[in-house]
Write a protein that holds these residues in place. Structure first.
Motif, PDB file in Angstrom:
ATOM      1  N   THR A  92      36.594  22.275  39.169  1.00 33.79           N
ATOM      2  CA  THR A  92      36.953  23.645  39.533  1.00 33.79           C
ATOM      3  C   THR A  92      38.363  23.700  40.091  1.00 33.79           C
ATOM      4  O   THR A  92      39.121  24.644  39.807  1.00 33.79           O
ATOM      5  N   SER A  93      38.741  22.710  40.861  1.00 34.77           N
ATOM      6  CA  SER A  93      40.099  22.637  41.393  1.00 34.77           C
ATOM      7  C   SER A  93      41.127  22.527  40.264  1.00 34.77           C
ATOM      8  O   SER A  93      42.194  23.141  40.303  1.00 34.77           O
ATOM      9  N   ARG A  94      40.767  21.751  39.228  1.00 34.44           N
ATOM     10  CA  ARG A  94      41.683  21.514  38.104  1.00 34.44           C
ATOM     11  C   ARG A  94      41.755  22.726  37.171  1.00 34.44           C
ATOM     12  O   ARG A  94      42.819  23.018  36.621  1.00 34.44           O
ATOM     13  N   ALA A  95      40.621  23.408  36.963  1.00 31.75           N
ATOM     14  CA  ALA A  95      40.572  24.498  35.980  1.00 31.75           C
ATOM     15  C   ALA A  95      39.735  25.662  36.502  1.00 31.75           C
ATOM     16  O   ALA A  95      38.672  25.974  35.952  1.00 31.75           O
ATOM     17  N   PRO A  96      40.163  26.333  37.568  1.00 24.97           N
ATOM     18  CA  PRO A  96      39.357  27.412  38.147  1.00 24.97           C
ATOM     19  C   PRO A  96      39.132  28.564  37.177  1.00 24.97           C
ATOM     20  O   PRO A  96      38.124  29.280  37.290  1.00 24.97           O
ATOM     21  N   GLU A  97      40.033  28.744  36.229  1.00 29.50           N
ATOM     22  CA  GLU A  97      39.888  29.849  35.278  1.00 29.50           C
ATOM     23  C   GLU A  97      38.715  29.649  34.321  1.00 29.50           C
ATOM     24  O   GLU A  97      38.260  30.598  33.679  1.00 29.50           O
ATOM     25  N   ARG A  98      38.185  28.422  34.262  1.00 28.85           N
ATOM     26  CA  ARG A  98      37.075  28.157  33.349  1.00 28.85           C
ATOM     27  C   ARG A  98      35.708  28.285  34.025  1.00 28.85           C
ATOM     28  O   ARG A  98      34.688  28.328  33.337  1.00 28.85           O
ATOM     29  N   VAL A  99      35.660  28.332  35.345  1.00 30.44           N
ATOM     30  CA  VAL A  99      34.393  28.291  36.077  1.00 30.44           C
ATOM     31  C   VAL A  99      34.011  29.687  36.546  1.00 30.44           C
ATOM     32  O   VAL A  99      34.715  30.301  37.362  1.00 30.44           O
ATOM     33  N   GLU A 100      32.898  30.175  36.021  1.00 25.87           N
ATOM     34  CA  GLU A 100      32.400  31.503  36.394  1.00 25.87           C
ATOM     35  C   GLU A 100      31.865  31.503  37.820  1.00 25.87           C
ATOM     36  O   GLU A 100      32.148  32.410  38.604  1.00 25.87           O
TER      37      GLU A 100
END
Length: 253
Positions: A92-100
């Motif tokens: 989530t830290s690396r790719a927050p835009e992918r985690v709903e």
């Protein structure tokens, strides 16, 4: 890119689930089928675990990058358990835009206890690391026993964990040691403080590895985190309290 094995159940919004130390996706299977009434559940084997290929270096940044790359869905719900929760927070830290939405199940942004932070004692992880040098199987059995210590029906739960563990060969000793290093040396409190993703923290009231006080500590970092305590549950509530956990994840009682 290393091959990452996954099992998928059901239809609906994608929910990726990541297992804990030394385990594999099979540990989720019965629980995943319950959740499959609400989500398309994708149970991932961590690198070097279950049926997934190992990484050259089992380090948190490599694990997070590899698992993210293996998930074809652009956006998904994410649930991590124990070590898997550490991985899920790093993803989530690396790719927050992918985690709903992020579900931290029996996890802790700082796994090890410090003077002002609740967690497992460093000596406990050190003891597992030392035993790994001589007896991998005994190390794993002791770790499983610790997860159900003091619970009603603990013997039955322990047997369920043992059967799940034995479905696949255990990870290599160096992978297990590296996993303990991840737990011992990772501090994701800065991420949790600034985390922009909606997050639920789900803890077992009687968890001997993740003290229930971690919930208040995390809310002290970020009051937006939703805290749910499962009464009488330990470290593996998907086995002991599956319906309560389904309700905690779905919001449907």
């Amino acid at each position: 890119m290393s091959y990452i094995h996954a099992e998928t159940f059901g239809q609906g919004p994608p929910l990726v689930m990541i297992h804990g130390w030394a385990m594999h996706s099979g540990v989720w299977r019965d629980f995943a089928r319950r959740l499959a009434l609400h989500y398309r559940v994708i149970c991932v084997d961590l690198p070097g675990h279950g049926r997934s290929e190992a990484l050259e270096a089992f380090k948190l940044e490599n694990i997070a990058e590899t698992v993210l790359a293996a998930i074809p869905q652009r956006r998904f719900f994410l649930l991590g358990w124990s070590l898997g929760a550490t991985v899920a927070m790093a993803m989530t830290s690396r790719a927050p835009e992918r985690v709903e939405r992020l579900f931290v199940l029996a996890g802790n942004p700082l796994f090890v206890q410090t003077g002002d932070w609740p967690g497992v004692k460093a000596e406990t992880l050190d003891a597992f690391a030392e035993l790994l040098q001589t007896d991998v199987q005994q190390t794993l059995l002791r770790f499983l026993a610790l997860q159900v210590n003091g619970l009603a029906h603990g013997k039955t739960l322990l047997q369920s964990l043992r059967w799940a563990l034995l479905e696949c060969p255990p990870p290599a000793a160096e992978v297990l040691r590296a996993g303990l290093d991840v737990l011992k040396n990772t501090d994701l409190r800065a991420f949790m403080r600034e985390n922009p993703v909606s997050t639920s923290m789900i803890l077992g009231e009687k968890d001997t590895l993740i003290p229930v006080g971690c919930g208040a500590a995390v809310q002290g970092l970020n009051p937006e985190v939703k805290l749910q305590i499962l009464s009488s549950a330990g470290h593996a509530p998907f086995l002991s309290h599956p319906q309560q956990l389904v309700s905690a994840v779905t919001g449907v009682s």
